[in-house]
Structure formats: structure tokens, C-alpha cells
Write an enzyme that holds these catalytic residues in place. Structure first.
Site, PDB file in Angstrom:
ATOM      1  N   ASN A 210       8.275   6.495 -15.653  1.00 47.18           N
ATOM      2  CA  ASN A 210       8.697   5.236 -16.274  1.00 47.18           C
ATOM      3  C   ASN A 210       7.478   4.416 -16.686  1.00 47.18           C
ATOM      4  O   ASN A 210       6.344   4.842 -16.492  1.00 47.18           O
ATOM      5  CB  ASN A 210       9.626   4.459 -15.319  1.00 47.18           C
ATOM      6  CG  ASN A 210       8.916   4.135 -14.021  1.00 47.18           C
ATOM      7  OD1 ASN A 210       7.938   3.409 -14.003  1.00 47.18           O
ATOM      8  ND2 ASN A 210       9.408   4.712 -12.919  1.00 47.18           N
ATOM      9  N   LYS A 288       7.338  27.189 -17.312  1.00 45.56           N
ATOM     10  CA  LYS A 288       7.660  26.254 -18.389  1.00 45.56           C
ATOM     11  C   LYS A 288       9.022  26.616 -18.998  1.00 45.56           C
ATOM     12  O   LYS A 288       9.250  27.792 -19.348  1.00 45.56           O
ATOM     13  CB  LYS A 288       6.563  26.327 -19.446  1.00 45.56           C
ATOM     14  CG  LYS A 288       6.697  25.290 -20.515  1.00 45.56           C
ATOM     15  CD  LYS A 288       5.588  25.397 -21.534  1.00 45.56           C
ATOM     16  CE  LYS A 288       5.917  24.522 -22.713  1.00 45.56           C
ATOM     17  NZ  LYS A 288       5.042  24.793 -23.838  1.00 45.56           N
ATOM     18  N   PRO A 307      15.336   9.635  -2.221  1.00 43.16           N
ATOM     19  CA  PRO A 307      15.526   8.707  -1.094  1.00 43.16           C
ATOM     20  C   PRO A 307      15.116   7.300  -1.517  1.00 43.16           C
ATOM     21  O   PRO A 307      14.239   7.127  -2.367  1.00 43.16           O
ATOM     22  CB  PRO A 307      14.553   9.243  -0.035  1.00 43.16           C
ATOM     23  CG  PRO A 307      13.538  10.024  -0.797  1.00 43.16           C
ATOM     24  CD  PRO A 307      14.249  10.576  -2.007  1.00 43.16           C
ATOM     25  N   ASP A 308      15.772   6.301  -0.951  1.00 41.22           N
ATOM     26  CA  ASP A 308      15.379   4.914  -1.213  1.00 41.22           C
ATOM     27  C   ASP A 308      14.338   4.529  -0.156  1.00 41.22           C
ATOM     28  O   ASP A 308      14.663   4.366   1.027  1.00 41.22           O
ATOM     29  CB  ASP A 308      16.602   3.986  -1.161  1.00 41.22           C
ATOM     30  CG  ASP A 308      16.256   2.609  -1.700  1.00 41.22           C
ATOM     31  OD1 ASP A 308      15.277   2.008  -1.212  1.00 41.22           O
ATOM     32  OD2 ASP A 308      16.950   2.134  -2.626  1.00 41.22           O
ATOM     33  N   ILE A 309      13.099   4.375  -0.601  1.00 43.74           N
ATOM     34  CA  ILE A 309      11.988   4.134   0.332  1.00 43.74           C
ATOM     35  C   ILE A 309      12.155   2.780   1.017  1.00 43.74           C
ATOM     36  O   ILE A 309      12.034   2.654   2.238  1.00 43.74           O
ATOM     37  CB  ILE A 309      10.643   4.187  -0.435  1.00 43.74           C
ATOM     38  CG1 ILE A 309      10.485   5.568  -1.072  1.00 43.74           C
ATOM     39  CG2 ILE A 309       9.466   3.867   0.482  1.00 43.74           C
ATOM     40  CD1 ILE A 309       9.468   5.633  -2.182  1.00 43.74           C
ATOM     41  N   PHE A 325      11.463  -5.606  -4.992  1.00 40.69           N
ATOM     42  CA  PHE A 325      11.391  -6.104  -6.357  1.00 40.69           C
ATOM     43  C   PHE A 325      12.655  -5.681  -7.078  1.00 40.69           C
ATOM     44  O   PHE A 325      13.164  -4.576  -6.855  1.00 40.69           O
ATOM     45  CB  PHE A 325      10.178  -5.512  -7.099  1.00 40.69           C
ATOM     46  CG  PHE A 325       8.941  -6.354  -6.951  1.00 40.69           C
ATOM     47  CD1 PHE A 325       8.258  -6.378  -5.754  1.00 40.69           C
ATOM     48  CD2 PHE A 325       8.471  -7.126  -8.010  1.00 40.69           C
ATOM     49  CE1 PHE A 325       7.118  -7.156  -5.596  1.00 40.69           C
ATOM     50  CE2 PHE A 325       7.337  -7.906  -7.875  1.00 40.69           C
ATOM     51  CZ  PHE A 325       6.660  -7.925  -6.666  1.00 40.69           C
ATOM     52  N   LYS A 339      20.925  -6.449  -4.275  1.00 44.00           N
ATOM     53  CA  LYS A 339      19.929  -5.525  -3.692  1.00 44.00           C
ATOM     54  C   LYS A 339      19.384  -6.049  -2.372  1.00 44.00           C
ATOM     55  O   LYS A 339      19.147  -5.286  -1.443  1.00 44.00           O
ATOM     56  CB  LYS A 339      18.755  -5.338  -4.662  1.00 44.00           C
ATOM     57  CG  LYS A 339      18.972  -4.157  -5.545  1.00 44.00           C
ATOM     58  CD  LYS A 339      17.936  -4.030  -6.602  1.00 44.00           C
ATOM     59  CE  LYS A 339      18.603  -3.342  -7.783  1.00 44.00           C
ATOM     60  NZ  LYS A 339      17.826  -3.371  -8.967  1.00 44.00           N
ATOM     61  N   LYS A 343      19.977  -3.533   0.674  1.00 44.92           N
ATOM     62  CA  LYS A 343      18.805  -2.846   1.243  1.00 44.92           C
ATOM     63  C   LYS A 343      18.290  -3.545   2.504  1.00 44.92           C
ATOM     64  O   LYS A 343      17.242  -3.173   3.016  1.00 44.92           O
ATOM     65  CB  LYS A 343      17.690  -2.735   0.194  1.00 44.92           C
ATOM     66  CG  LYS A 343      18.111  -1.950  -1.047  1.00 44.92           C
ATOM     67  CD  LYS A 343      16.935  -1.579  -1.934  1.00 44.92           C
ATOM     68  CE  LYS A 343      17.431  -1.015  -3.259  1.00 44.92           C
ATOM     69  NZ  LYS A 343      16.510  -0.070  -3.876  1.00 44.92           N
TER      70      LYS A 343
HETATM   71  O1  C5P Z   1      17.568  -0.117  -6.597  1.00 44.37           O
HETATM   72  P1  C5P Z   1      16.350  -0.487  -7.371  1.00 44.37           P
HETATM   73  O2  C5P Z   1      15.532   0.685  -7.784  1.00 44.37           O
HETATM   74  O3  C5P Z   1      16.563  -1.390  -8.526  1.00 44.37           O
HETATM   75  O4  C5P Z   1      15.519  -1.348  -6.315  1.00 44.37           O
HETATM   76  C1  C5P Z   1      14.264  -1.830  -6.580  1.00 44.37           C
HETATM   77  C2  C5P Z   1      13.490  -2.020  -5.298  1.00 44.37           C
HETATM   78  O5  C5P Z   1      13.669  -0.918  -4.404  1.00 44.37           O
HETATM   79  C3  C5P Z   1      12.012  -2.037  -5.569  1.00 44.37           C
HETATM   80  O6  C5P Z   1      11.419  -2.864  -4.587  1.00 44.37           O
HETATM   81  C4  C5P Z   1      11.614  -0.581  -5.413  1.00 44.37           C
HETATM   82  O7  C5P Z   1      10.237  -0.452  -5.093  1.00 44.37           O
HETATM   83  C5  C5P Z   1      12.494  -0.139  -4.284  1.00 44.37           C
HETATM   84  N1  C5P Z   1      12.916   1.272  -4.343  1.00 44.37           N
HETATM   85  C6  C5P Z   1      12.454   2.179  -3.406  1.00 44.37           C
HETATM   86  N2  C5P Z   1      12.870   3.478  -3.436  1.00 44.37           N
HETATM   87  C7  C5P Z   1      13.726   3.900  -4.385  1.00 44.37           C
HETATM   88  C8  C5P Z   1      14.185   3.005  -5.355  1.00 44.37           C
HETATM   89  C9  C5P Z   1      13.749   1.704  -5.310  1.00 44.37           C
HETATM   90  O8  C5P Z   1      11.649   1.776  -2.536  1.00 44.37           O
HETATM   91  N3  C5P Z   1      14.101   5.165  -4.403  1.00 44.37           N
END
Ligand code: C5P
Length: 402
Positions: A210, A288, A307-309, A325, A339, A343
């Protein structure tokens, strides 16, 4: 608590029997997180070997002003600029006299003249030498110039006398050194921050990513280090220099980023500024991918969730104070608030990336911070560095209230 984290201390060692305590002092300073470079006078070398102090400080000891090899590695002016504090322990009566007169006839006295850093002396001498009017006049002169004195203490002396002139113990000196630095907003705290995009491989030559430049996250890391924190910056692929005194870990994918963040735990504060890919290709093709006419003009890529970190760290038992953020192009505050709740965050920083003058890849930003009570605090458009310092001050304040 590492009150001297990444502080740069030049330790001058003069020629007195108390020099044996300097070895312990190097250890105490390093225990508190300081980086130490040792400079010895010729007298100091008579009492303790440079090798001992080299082994304890982890760096070659600086001995002579006119040593071409040492000057090539780190010249005396560079060393004078490098220092956040010059501490001379032990300081003999002779050193005090030379410093009072501005004599620069060896490396240590030259360095003292050349530095802009604060200077502190730990006197160590026989009680009669300390009490002598000449030494006392030098002490007054040095203190008038802003040079600090740590001690001396009173007690029994190596020469058999009892009185003022003993050097302070290593622990007390390390404490006094720490007191030279203001306790800043985040002193002694570990702050973990993610920044930049992630790259999710499709095949050996292609990936999904991105527009995140990492500038905001790097600016936050720099501001947090300035505020005294020990900062671990986990960065996706970006082309930015590592801010001073920040520990950087480079990663590529979201899963790498999570692994690096978990390895950096525990931390007191976590700021997730990275633009993490929500999905990755289910399989990374080993070769490829070729155009396949039998499948028509399209290509179907099966994606799976990353995974959502942030949610993972904020959901741990030892959860840090967690800041996310929300970069949105519409319904900014509504999505950000959702969010924050979903979260389990303490704060969320909302920025409108649909506005081209702020957000992704731009030099400036404007944000709104939302807390758990849904109070909104707005930071108007400014450089990312300026916004970062304001945000760090705000986050530190909320952290200390929590
Ligand atoms: O759900 P979204 O991607 O919009 O959330 C944004 C926030 O979550 C940011 O702080 C981003 O760094 C964190 N994030 C994360 N891991 C992910 C997706 C988002 O830590 N897989």
C-alpha cells in the site's frame, strides 16, 4: 528502570587510587542503559589498566591526544560532541587545577574545553589536599562555571587519614549522573511502535502492498526517543533513516511484523502506526505466475486474513497502553470509534487519507485523537514531526493518568 537509556557518557579517569572504583562505575552506568566511552589520563593508567575499562565499556579506551589510530576511529572533537555528559571520576587535585585554569595539555582536559555537554567531577584526594585553599579556590571557580561536583564524601582514606576527600561509591555516582538528565515524559518506559506498509508476496517477483511511507511512524519513534523512552521500531519496507537512539527491526509481511512485535514484548506503550495488509495470498506461488490463456483474461487470487497485530497485543494479559491509527476515506470518526472498541484500545488517532495534503506519503498530517470516553482532541495540520511531538506528549499524559 534504565534512567540513563542510550545516554552517552564520556568517563574520564584521573590518576588516583579511587580509579579502581571506576571499573565498577562503568558497569553501573551501563546497567542503567548508558553508552560509555572511557578517557584516561597518564596518571589514571598507573592505577588501572585500559584493558579492564575497555572490556567493561565494550569500546577501546581513549588515551592520547596525538594518537593517529584513535583519532581516526573517533577524534577528540567528535568525542566531545558525542557526549551527553562528561564525568571525571576520580578527579585529582591536579586535574581540578588544570581544569580551573583551562589548561588543555592532554586528551581529557582538551575534551573538557571542547565539549558543550554538562561536566561533572567526582573528586578523590587526601583530606589535606582537598582542604587546601588552592583546591578550594579551584572548586569555587569550577562550580561558578556550572561544573557539577559529585562528592567528595568523608571517611577513612587509602592513605590512612580520615576526612573529606573520598570518592563517592559507584552506585551513588551513577545515580548522580542520572540526576543530571531531566526526567522526561517517557523516561524509563519501553515504547513499541510499528510503521510503514507490509508486503505480501504473491510469487517470487510480485507482492501486494500500500501507499504508506512510514513517515508518521518514524516521526513518532523519534519523538518518543526524545521524550526519554526506550523505543523499538518495527518497520515494514520503507526508505527512511533510523531515528537516533531507536532500535529498529525491519520486517516484510504482516506475519513477520507480528512475530517481531511479540519478540519485543513486554512494553509499556504500543503505537500501531503501520498500514498492515488485512489480507495476504493464501499460497505464495513457488515460481513466477505465467499468463494462462486457458483461464481467459482474469486471474483469481485467493486471499486469507492476516493477524491483527494491534488487537493481538492489546488483547494480551500483559497488554500495553495501546494506541491505534484509523486511516479512513469516509465516516472517519464513526469508524475510528468502532475500531477503538473492537480492538480494545486506549486511544485511536484518526486521519482522513482522502485529503491529499495530509495522510499517506505527504509531509503533513492533521489528526483527531479519540479516547474511551469518546472525547475528541484535534491536532491541526502541521508537519508530521510537529504532530508526532504533540501526539507523544498527549499519549504520555494519558498513559500516566491511566
Ligand atoms: O482495522 P484497520 O486496519 O483499519 O486498523 C488500523 C489500526 O490497526 C492501525 O493502528 C494498524 O496499525 C492496526 N492494524 C494491525 N494489524 C492489522 C491491521 C491493522 O496492527 N492486521
Amino acid at each position: 528502570m534504565q534512567r540513563l537509556y542510550r545516554k552517552r557518557i564520556v568517563l574520564g579517569v584521573g590518576g588516583g587510587i579511587a580509579a579502581y572504583k571506576s571499573a565498577e562505575l562503568v558497569r553501573r552506568l551501563r546497567d542503567q542503559g548508558a553508552e560509555v566511552r572511557v578517557v584516561m589520563t597518564s596518571g589514571g593508567r598507573e592505577f588501572i589498566t585500559p584493558l579492564t575499562l575497555q572490556a567493561l565499556s565494550g569500546h577501546p579506551v581513549h588515551l592520547d591526544l596525538l594518537d593517529p589510530a584513535a583519532e581516526a576511529a573517533m577524534g577528540h572533537i567528535e568525542l566531545a560532541r558525542w557526549a551527553d555528559l562528561v564525568l571525571i571520576a576520580p578527579t585529582t587535585a591536579d586535574l581540578m587545577a588544570r581544569l580551573a585554569q583551562g589548561v588543555a595539555n592532554d586528551l581529557l582536559t582538551t575534551l573538557v574545553l571542547a565539549t558543550n555537554a554538562p561536566i561533572a567531577l567526582a573528586p578523590a584526594m587526601n583530606q589535606a589536599m582537598w582542604a587546601d585553599p588552592a583546591t578550594q579556590a579551584n572548586r569555587v571557580l569550577l562550580q561558578q562555571r556550572g561544573i557539577r561536583l559529585f562528592g567528595p564524601a568523608s571517611g577513612s582514606q587509602a592513605c590512612g587519614d580520615v576526612g573529606m576527600g573520598r570518592m563517592l561509591e559507584a552506585d551513588d555516582l551513577a545515580q548522580a549522573a542520572a540526576d543530571c538528565f531531566e526526567r522526561s515524559l517517557l523516561t524509563g518506559l519501553h515504547l513499541l511502535i510499528t510503521a510503514g506498509p507490509t508486503q505480501e508476496n504473491i510469487d517470487p517477483v510480485r507482492y501486494i502492498t500500500n501507499h504508506s511511507s512510514g513517515k508518521m511512524g518514524f516521526a513518532l519513534a523519534e519523538a518518543a526517543a526524545e521524550a526519554g523512552a526506550r523505543v523499538t521500531l518495527v518497520a515494514g519496507p520503507v526508505f527512511l533513516p533510523t531515528p537516533d537512539r531507536v532500535q529498529r527491526v525491519d520486517v516484510v509481511s504482516a506475519r513477520d511484523m507480528l512475530t517481531a512485535c511479540e519478540a519485543a514484548m513486554p512494553c509499556d506503550l504500543f503505537i500501531a502506526a503501520a498500514a498492515v495488509a488485512d489480507y495476504r495470498p493464501e499460497m505464495i506461488a513457488p515460481h513466477k505466475l505465467k499468463k494462462d490463456p486457458s483461464k481467459g483474461d482474469g486471474l483469481l487470487l485467493q486471499m486469507v486474513r492476516n493477524p491483527d497485530i494491534l488487537a493481538t497485543l492489546a488483547g494480551r494479559e500483559d497488554r500495553p497502553f495501546s494506541v491505534g491509527f484509523a486511516a479512513e476515506t469516509e465516516n472517519l470518526l464513526e469508524y475510528a470509534t468502532r475500531k477503538l472498541r473492537d480492538k480494545n484500545l486506549d486511544l485511536i488517532v484518526a486521519n482522513d487519507v482522502a485529503n491529499p495534503s495530509i495522510g499517506f506519503n505527504s509531509e503533513e498530517n492533521a489528526v483527531t485523537v479519540i479516547d474511551r470516553q469518546q472525547h475528541e482532541t484535534r491536532f491541526s495540520q502541521a508537519s508530521k514531526g510537529h504532530i508526532a511531538r504533540q501526539l507523544i506528549a498527549f499519549i504520555a499524559d494519558r498513559f500516566h493518568q491511566a
